[in-house]
Design an enzyme around this catalytic site. Sequence first.
Site, PDB file in Angstrom:
ATOM      1  N   HIS A 110       0.816  -1.211   0.000  1.00  0.00           N
ATOM      2  CA  HIS A 110       0.000   0.000   0.000  1.00  0.00           C
ATOM      3  C   HIS A 110       0.852   1.265   0.000  1.00  0.00           C
ATOM      4  CE1 HIS A 110      -4.232  -1.541   1.124  1.00  0.00           C
ATOM      5  NE2 HIS A 110      -3.560  -2.470   0.481  1.00  0.00           N
ATOM      6  N   HIS A 314      -2.077 -11.760  -2.422  1.00  0.00           N
ATOM      7  CA  HIS A 314      -3.160 -12.447  -1.726  1.00  0.00           C
ATOM      8  C   HIS A 314      -2.790 -13.900  -1.429  1.00  0.00           C
ATOM      9  CE1 HIS A 314      -6.373  -9.350  -3.229  1.00  0.00           C
ATOM     10  NE2 HIS A 314      -5.483  -8.839  -2.392  1.00  0.00           N
TER      11      HIS A 314
END
Length: 495
Positions: A110, A314
């Site tokens: 992020h 993920h």
Amino acid sequence: MAPLHVPMRLLACAMLGFVTAEMRADDFPHYDLGTIPAWQDLASLRGARPVSQVLSKADYHHQLRALDIQQLYSAIATLMATSKPYWPADGPQDGDVASYAGLFARLAWHCSGSFRMINDTHAAGGCEGARQRHWPENEWRDNTNLDKARGLLAEVKLQFGDRVSWSDLMTFAGTVAIKASGGPAKKFCFGRLDDVSGDRSIPLGVEGVAQCYGSKFCKSNFECPNTFRWSEQNDTDHARCKIEQPDRLQASHSVGLIYVYPEGPELKTSAKDYKAYWVHNRSPRLSALEVRDTFRDRMGWTDRETVALIGGGHTLGRTHGNCNLTGTKWAQTPYNNVGPYFEATAGSLRGPTDGTCGTGPEAGFGKNTVSSGFEGPWTRSPSRWNYDFFDALLSEEWVPAKSPYGNDQWHTRNHTSEFAKTMRLTSDISLVADETYHKIVREYAADHAQFDADFADAWFKLVHRSEDHPHKDDLEQDAGICTSFEFVTQANFLP
């Protein structure tokens, strides 16, 4: 009796009615080093000399020469595997060992993922500057609970001091998380400088002004003037931000998101794919359009890089939404969307402890954490690198489901499947709904070595590009201090 000395800034803050980071540090050691509220940055926001100072490029690159990279790796890897009572590591709730690997990888993802290359000529964002510590990025909802990741890493920052910048530390921590979990990370270069404030992130969008007062910049532009919906999208669903916005950049489909709406667009009842008996009608097909719009058109990634990054991103860690706020005082404005502290009660650094989100020592965090509102791991062993993400996408039929929080996600139709305890986001399912993405998913499921190689390349590119070093090799050419992890063996990823 000795006089009680109270710093004037703390007294003033208490009189204003908000809790300072220093007050929080009593329960979370060194937390305040990782999150700087806007009011503390206001000097620079007003154009005055900033309160905090950072090293110059020459001074930092000089300090880097004394950095023991293997020692830094060891410190991060040890921290990664050491669950702290003030923010427990994930793993036990999924029958796995405790690990901050997913949290540290998400922090780097992020922080770096704000990078944008505009018209192939103008770069913006990226992790260099460590502006995620500052407003406005530390109030973006996509960065919920990353203040805890930075707080955990603060003990490493204190140990190494000026020998490692915050922006190098955050990106290296994410890379160590992958490597120490058995994943592919082949190289890392240091040399990122920190910024004294988050000024250069303001053009990327302001969401939240909870700690910002008395500045012309303290105005949220969460509602984008230029929006759109897909033709088959429900008119009550979130409108999407267009790339073009007046006087600023728009990185994602909503201010405060790094990438896309992970739950995907909700279909109209008249759409061809709509099924009235499903618990939700989020469209993987339309979500794939959003993924490509963001990753290719706004960020400059190829389709192959996109699939590699989503699949690798993920693999470690999990989502957090194991709490239902319906009927509570947090239902209207959920605390997990309010930065920079993302807490139910001021000073608590966690969710509610009144029984709403669990009871006992882990009330409001641990297995009761709410971050994104989605709930569950993507893989069966979220502390170790594995290939469940692609294998399960192809081998299972995924059907709509709801998290305890109420978010729209997906689970396996077969409740006795080996993957039954894992979950997928609509943006994950989109990778098999799109023909081009689907071919790459099939290739990676059949050839894990190719996936590892492509992910390693994409990850290196992700964490090495920024506004000041827009090309992946710029840092190496500038500072010349890199590691290929020669000190880490395949038999033992921990030092």
